[in-house]
Design a protein around this motif. Structure first.
Motif, mmCIF file in Angstrom:
data_model
loop_
_atom_site.group_PDB
_atom_site.id
_atom_site.type_symbol
_atom_site.label_atom_id
_atom_site.label_comp_id
_atom_site.label_asym_id
_atom_site.label_seq_id
_atom_site.Cartn_x
_atom_site.Cartn_y
_atom_site.Cartn_z
ATOM 1 N N ARG A 121 0.829 -1.212 0.000
ATOM 2 C CA ARG A 121 0.000 0.000 0.000
ATOM 3 C C ARG A 121 0.859 1.255 0.000
ATOM 4 O O ARG A 121 0.535 2.229 -0.684
ATOM 5 C CB ARG A 121 -0.941 0.003 1.199
ATOM 6 N N THR A 122 1.962 1.237 0.736
ATOM 7 C CA THR A 122 2.841 2.411 0.771
ATOM 8 C C THR A 122 3.465 2.651 -0.593
ATOM 9 O O THR A 122 3.530 3.791 -1.060
ATOM 10 C CB THR A 122 3.947 2.209 1.823
ATOM 11 N N VAL A 123 3.908 1.589 -1.250
ATOM 12 C CA VAL A 123 4.495 1.730 -2.586
ATOM 13 C C VAL A 123 3.465 2.305 -3.553
ATOM 14 O O VAL A 123 3.767 3.200 -4.350
ATOM 15 C CB VAL A 123 5.026 0.362 -3.086
ATOM 16 N N GLU A 124 2.233 1.824 -3.455
ATOM 17 C CA GLU A 124 1.177 2.304 -4.349
ATOM 18 C C GLU A 124 0.886 3.785 -4.106
ATOM 19 O O GLU A 124 0.767 4.563 -5.055
ATOM 20 C CB GLU A 124 -0.100 1.474 -4.147
ATOM 21 N N THR A 125 0.781 4.197 -2.847
ATOM 22 C CA THR A 125 0.501 5.608 -2.577
ATOM 23 C C THR A 125 1.677 6.494 -2.963
ATOM 24 O O THR A 125 1.476 7.623 -3.409
ATOM 25 C CB THR A 125 0.136 5.837 -1.093
ATOM 26 N N LEU A 126 2.906 5.982 -2.810
ATOM 27 C CA LEU A 126 4.066 6.766 -3.258
ATOM 28 C C LEU A 126 4.046 6.958 -4.770
ATOM 29 O O LEU A 126 4.380 8.027 -5.277
ATOM 30 C CB LEU A 126 5.362 6.099 -2.821
ATOM 31 N N LYS A 127 3.638 5.921 -5.500
ATOM 32 C CA LYS A 127 3.524 6.048 -6.961
ATOM 33 C C LYS A 127 2.457 7.075 -7.321
ATOM 34 O O LYS A 127 2.648 7.889 -8.222
ATOM 35 C CB LYS A 127 3.185 4.691 -7.584
ATOM 36 N N GLU A 128 1.335 7.042 -6.601
ATOM 37 C CA GLU A 128 0.274 8.015 -6.856
ATOM 38 C C GLU A 128 0.751 9.429 -6.549
ATOM 39 O O GLU A 128 0.463 10.364 -7.304
ATOM 40 C CB GLU A 128 -0.957 7.687 -6.007
ATOM 41 N N TRP A 132 1.055 12.520 -9.140
ATOM 42 C CA TRP A 132 0.395 13.794 -8.892
ATOM 43 C C TRP A 132 1.413 14.946 -8.942
ATOM 44 O O TRP A 132 1.114 16.013 -9.459
ATOM 45 C CB TRP A 132 -0.291 13.787 -7.522
ATOM 46 N N ALA A 133 2.608 14.713 -8.399
ATOM 47 C CA ALA A 133 3.638 15.755 -8.394
ATOM 48 C C ALA A 133 4.065 16.104 -9.814
ATOM 49 O O ALA A 133 4.401 17.253 -10.105
ATOM 50 C CB ALA A 133 4.845 15.305 -7.582
#
Length: 138
Positions: A121-128, A132-133
């Motif tokens: 989940r952390t990897v996925e949110t970091l990719k998101e 976004w950035a």
């Protein structure tokens, strides 16, 4: 005439320049942050001390449990020794402990194989977040 018993008053804010006010505000914020950091350090030291004491108690409880297991095993050996030779009684108790150890080992190993060390989940949110950035207006 000024009253000698009155506390010293602050400089009239209307007479201070914007730079003075910003400088004072920055100094106050810096002092506040230092104080908050010191408070956090003190709280962490206090909690670490409590955790260390609790860990010591748990270790002592584990050691007491270990000694209990050893002494109960010896009691079982001597109880079996009342009906058979002590050598055979000790062997039976050792085999029972070996079986218990093998079962615990295989169960622990099977559970360890299901552990995923990658925080999905952390990897996925970091990719998101990275996406976004790159495109913050989307």
């Amino acid at each position: 005439m000024s009253n000698p018993e009155a506390p010293p008053s602050r400089v009239d804010p209307a007479g201070e320049s914007l730079g003075d006010l910003v400088s004072e505000l920055t100094g106050d914020l810096s002092k506040l942050m230092r104080q908050e950091l010191e408070l956090a350090k003190a709280e962490l030291r206090q909690e670490a001390t409590k955790a260390g004491k609790a860990t010591g108690m748990l270790a002592a409880a584990g050691f007491a449990g270990y000694l209990t297991t050893v002494l109960l095993s010896l009691a079982l050996v001597f109880a079996l020794g009342a009906v058979m030779p002590l050598g055979w009684a000790a062997l039976i108790v050792a085999v029972l402990w070996g079986i218990a150890g093998a079962v615990l080992y295989s169960t622990g190993r099977a559970r360890l194989r299901t552990v995923n060390p990658k925080p999905e989940r952390t990897v996925e949110t970091l990719k998101e977040d990275a996406e976004w950035a790159k495109h913050p207006t989307k």
